[in-house]
Design a protein around this motif. Sequence first.
Motif, PDB file in Angstrom:
ATOM      1  N   UNK A 156     -52.325  -9.188  32.658  1.00 32.79           N
ATOM      2  CA  UNK A 156     -53.188 -10.457  32.604  1.00 32.79           C
ATOM      3  C   UNK A 156     -53.095 -10.972  31.239  1.00 32.79           C
ATOM      4  N   UNK A 157     -52.733 -11.891  30.736  1.00 29.80           N
ATOM      5  CA  UNK A 157     -52.661 -12.533  29.367  1.00 29.80           C
ATOM      6  C   UNK A 157     -54.297 -12.877  28.955  1.00 29.80           C
ATOM      7  N   UNK A 158     -55.147 -12.992  29.684  1.00 26.85           N
ATOM      8  CA  UNK A 158     -56.386 -13.367  29.407  1.00 26.85           C
ATOM      9  C   UNK A 158     -57.143 -11.999  29.000  1.00 26.85           C
ATOM     10  N   UNK A 159     -56.686 -11.014  29.291  1.00 27.46           N
ATOM     11  CA  UNK A 159     -57.157  -9.677  28.834  1.00 27.46           C
ATOM     12  C   UNK A 159     -55.997  -9.074  27.555  1.00 27.46           C
ATOM     13  N   UNK A 160     -54.902  -9.166  27.662  1.00 27.82           N
ATOM     14  CA  UNK A 160     -53.774  -8.943  26.642  1.00 27.82           C
ATOM     15  C   UNK A 160     -53.170 -10.131  26.053  1.00 27.82           C
ATOM     16  N   UNK A 161     -53.385 -10.748  25.401  1.00 29.04           N
ATOM     17  CA  UNK A 161     -52.756 -12.080  24.848  1.00 29.04           C
ATOM     18  C   UNK A 161     -51.440 -12.115  24.399  1.00 29.04           C
ATOM     19  N   UNK A 162     -51.013 -10.829  24.053  1.00 29.16           N
ATOM     20  CA  UNK A 162     -49.554 -10.638  23.486  1.00 29.16           C
ATOM     21  C   UNK A 162     -48.633 -10.526  24.661  1.00 29.16           C
ATOM     22  N   UNK A 163     -49.194 -10.469  26.095  1.00 27.02           N
ATOM     23  CA  UNK A 163     -48.140 -10.681  27.100  1.00 27.02           C
ATOM     24  C   UNK A 163     -48.351 -12.059  27.865  1.00 27.02           C
ATOM     25  N   UNK A 164     -48.576 -12.959  27.145  1.00 26.63           N
ATOM     26  CA  UNK A 164     -48.506 -14.177  27.798  1.00 26.63           C
ATOM     27  C   UNK A 164     -47.172 -14.734  28.102  1.00 26.63           C
ATOM     28  N   UNK A 165     -47.015 -15.819  29.009  1.00 28.80           N
ATOM     29  CA  UNK A 165     -45.665 -16.189  29.577  1.00 28.80           C
ATOM     30  C   UNK A 165     -45.146 -16.812  28.225  1.00 28.80           C
TER      31      UNK A 165
END
Length: 203
Positions: A98-107
């Motif tokens: 979830x990018x809201x939890x881990x922003x480095x994993x955004x689309x």
Amino acid sequence: MKVFKVFFSGLVLVIISAFTVNEITSGYEINDIATDFKLKNIDNKFVSLKDYKEAKGFIVVFTCNHCPYAVAYEDRIIALDKKYKKLGYPVIAINPNNPEVQEKDSFELMKVRAKEKGFTFPYLFDEGQKIYPQYGATKTPHVYILEKTKQGNQVKYIGAIDDNHSDASAVKVKYVENAVDALLENKEVAVKMTKAIGCSIKG
């Protein structure tokens, strides 16, 4: 009335326990049939397993951008795809975080990472985190090898890529390669499950 309260309390505990156990043991087991998915790739197109008409099976890898374990395995995942895609077992990578939890994993950062590393395979975004719980993935990376059968995509291996996450040159057992090689030779997979080593999936 007191007996009824005790019975009701016990019933509630049993129900809660059942749900807890179900959560812990949820996900695919060996020989289960994996349902297909439709997830967005880094090229903004949607990808499903049914798109691969000629495939014999799939190497489904739950991975991500930020996790050092996932990063350490990127070159090995690329190598797996280059070796086995032409033999009928392409890699399908899925980011479950979830990018809201881990922003480095955004689309958007998935696109950047894939371009930097030259990914040769789809890198899909599990938006809403609907797919990884079906599989039962808990780590990045976490691998599921599927074999196409008349019944559907059957799970044949679950776990780690190999036995050394920190040093590719020191690997002694290549779990994924051994499993796919066995399937290509119509043999039973010797080691069907291993413990996935990596970062926990961010929900």
